[in-house]
Design a protein around this motif. Structure first.
Motif, PDB file in Angstrom:
ATOM      1  N   MET A   1       0.829  -1.154  -0.061  1.00 17.77           N
ATOM      2  CA  MET A   1      -0.102   0.199  -0.171  1.00 17.77           C
ATOM      3  C   MET A   1       0.901   1.419  -0.005  1.00 17.77           C
ATOM      4  O   MET A   1       0.433   2.164  -0.678  1.00 17.77           O
ATOM      5  N   THR A   2       2.027   1.378   0.835  1.00 20.78           N
ATOM      6  CA  THR A   2       2.679   2.560   0.745  1.00 20.78           C
ATOM      7  C   THR A   2       3.451   2.695  -0.385  1.00 20.78           C
ATOM      8  O   THR A   2       3.818   3.944  -0.836  1.00 20.78           O
ATOM      9  N   GLN A   3       3.667   1.807  -1.204  1.00 22.99           N
ATOM     10  CA  GLN A   3       4.484   2.010  -2.313  1.00 22.99           C
ATOM     11  C   GLN A   3       3.228   2.439  -3.542  1.00 22.99           C
ATOM     12  O   GLN A   3       3.986   2.800  -4.480  1.00 22.99           O
ATOM     13  N   ASN A   4       2.047   2.307  -3.387  1.00 20.32           N
ATOM     14  CA  ASN A   4       1.054   2.543  -4.229  1.00 20.32           C
ATOM     15  C   ASN A   4       0.583   3.873  -3.831  1.00 20.32           C
ATOM     16  O   ASN A   4      -0.107   3.895  -2.798  1.00 20.32           O
ATOM     17  N   ARG A   5       0.892   5.020  -4.410  1.00 15.94           N
ATOM     18  CA  ARG A   5       0.395   6.330  -3.874  1.00 15.94           C
ATOM     19  C   ARG A   5      -0.737   6.709  -4.157  1.00 15.94           C
ATOM     20  O   ARG A   5      -0.977   7.886  -3.737  1.00 15.94           O
ATOM     21  N   ALA A   6      -1.661   5.946  -4.607  1.00 18.30           N
ATOM     22  CA  ALA A   6      -2.959   6.313  -4.977  1.00 18.30           C
ATOM     23  C   ALA A   6      -3.673   6.592  -3.624  1.00 18.30           C
ATOM     24  O   ALA A   6      -4.479   7.617  -3.456  1.00 18.30           O
ATOM     25  N   ARG A   9      -2.158   9.907  -2.314  1.00 24.62           N
ATOM     26  CA  ARG A   9      -2.484  11.129  -3.202  1.00 24.62           C
ATOM     27  C   ARG A   9      -4.042  11.528  -3.009  1.00 24.62           C
ATOM     28  O   ARG A   9      -4.482  12.594  -2.837  1.00 24.62           O
ATOM     29  N   ASP A 229      10.126   8.133  -1.968  1.00 21.36           N
ATOM     30  CA  ASP A 229      10.547   6.782  -1.456  1.00 21.36           C
ATOM     31  C   ASP A 229      10.753   6.593   0.168  1.00 21.36           C
ATOM     32  O   ASP A 229      10.264   5.801   0.950  1.00 21.36           O
ATOM     33  N   ASP A 232       7.669   7.406   1.976  1.00 20.16           N
ATOM     34  CA  ASP A 232       6.754   6.225   1.935  1.00 20.16           C
ATOM     35  C   ASP A 232       7.180   5.242   3.185  1.00 20.16           C
ATOM     36  O   ASP A 232       6.401   4.577   3.981  1.00 20.16           O
ATOM     37  N   ILE A 248      -5.461  -0.263   2.785  1.00 19.57           N
ATOM     38  CA  ILE A 248      -5.794  -1.122   1.694  1.00 19.57           C
ATOM     39  C   ILE A 248      -7.253  -1.408   1.255  1.00 19.57           C
ATOM     40  O   ILE A 248      -7.668  -1.054   0.095  1.00 19.57           O
ATOM     41  N   GLU A 251      -8.930   2.090   0.014  1.00 17.30           N
ATOM     42  CA  GLU A 251      -8.086   2.836  -1.067  1.00 17.30           C
ATOM     43  C   GLU A 251      -9.066   3.101  -2.370  1.00 17.30           C
ATOM     44  O   GLU A 251      -8.981   4.146  -2.828  1.00 17.30           O
ATOM     45  N   THR A 255     -10.009   6.614  -3.667  1.00 12.91           N
ATOM     46  CA  THR A 255      -9.510   7.196  -4.920  1.00 12.91           C
ATOM     47  C   THR A 255     -10.723   7.471  -5.731  1.00 12.91           C
ATOM     48  O   THR A 255     -10.519   8.802  -6.512  1.00 12.91           O
TER      49      THR A 255
END
Length: 278
Positions: A1-6, A9, A229, A232, A248, A251, A255
């Motif tokens: 989740m943290t690497q998917n910045r959706a 954002r 990075d 994150d 998660i 999200e 979004t």
């Protein structure tokens, strides 16, 4: 989740409606505040009570001290923190309500509240202050309030990363402009003088992050990516397993709300927060 910045954002977009609402200035002026920026500075810092300009400059990081001093402490002579916070919440409700058709607002609010419950606030003063503000009783207010705590949590993490990288407020903003993340008028929006801005660009040039024209170099692009990075990773370290799971789960719905805001023009891109579309 943290690497998917959706997720992050989208959190930013939901929170940001209070900054881009067309009547925000008038709402704060109705309380006695003077101009948009006094409303911005006071409303974002009112969760701390009546903080000083020095404290707020430290917490906001990217704003010129002179801009903050023009707003504080004068704002606290004109309006109470409680009234300012209530006005901001009303702005948020009015901005979010039109884009929430078909959204299970109560579920999204509950999921975000569980994310908040699993945050480690150590070293995150602005997020902690907002977490201490009593949650509203209505669904839309609860959603925005929880999103705001999470947004300021990431902001506190980001400020820690920027300062660890040796970036002062002006330099961080200049880097965001060079990277195409913030609009060209960022200097004036954040209150920096031309001399302060030129000095900031010069400092970035000394690092090799921008060239002689102020354009981003490959080294600068890599450094900016590394800052994101690292942010994150710092954010992830402060979420417990339950909070990570709730983030998660929520999200997709979050979004969807953020994209509705984008389509409605409630949050423009690029904007001074330097956060891209979700």
């Amino acid at each position: 989740m943290t690497q998917n910045r959706a997720f992050w954002r989208s959190i930013e977009a939901v929170h940001d409606v209070v900054y881009f609402a067309p009547d925000a200035k008038q709402r704060y002026e109705a309380l006695g505040l003077k101009g948009y920026w006094m409303g911005y500075v006071a409303s974002r810092s009112a969760a701390l009570g009546t903080p000083s300009p020095t404290t707020v400059t430290a917490l906001f990081h990217g704003f010129a001290p002179a801009l903050v001093r023009r707003a504080l402490p004068d704002a606290w002579e004109r309006a109470t923190p409680a009234d300012v916070l209530e006005a901001r919440l009303t702005i948020a409700r009015d901005a979010l309500a039109p884009v929430l058709d078909g959204v299970d607002v109560d579920r999204v609010a509950r999921e975000l509240e569980q994310v908040v419950a699993g945050l480690d606030f150590a070293g995150k003063p602005l997020a902690a202050a907002h977490a201490d503000v009593p949650a509203p009783g209505d669904e839309v207010g609860r959603l925005w309030h929880a999103a705001t705590v999470v947004r300021e949590y990431r902001g506190d993490c980001h400020v820690a990363v920027l300062t660890a990288a040796g970036l002062d407020g002006a330099s961080a903003n200049a880097l965001a402009v060079a990277a195409g993340l913030a609009p060209a008028e960022q200097r004036t929006v954040r209150g920096w003088t031309e001399e302060e801005w030129d000095d900031a660009v010069s400092r970035l040039g000394t690092r090799g992050w921008v060239d002689s024209t102020g354009a981003l170099t490959d080294t600068g692009r890599s450094a900016r990516a590394q800052i994101e990075d690292t942010t994150d990773r710092v954010c992830a370290a402060g979420l417990d397993r339950h909070a990570t799971g709730r983030a998660i789960t929520v999200e997709a719905a979050l979004t969807g709300i953020a994209r509705n805001l984008d389509h409605a023009g409630a949050v423009p891109y690029p904007n001074p927060t330097a956060v891209p579309r979700p």
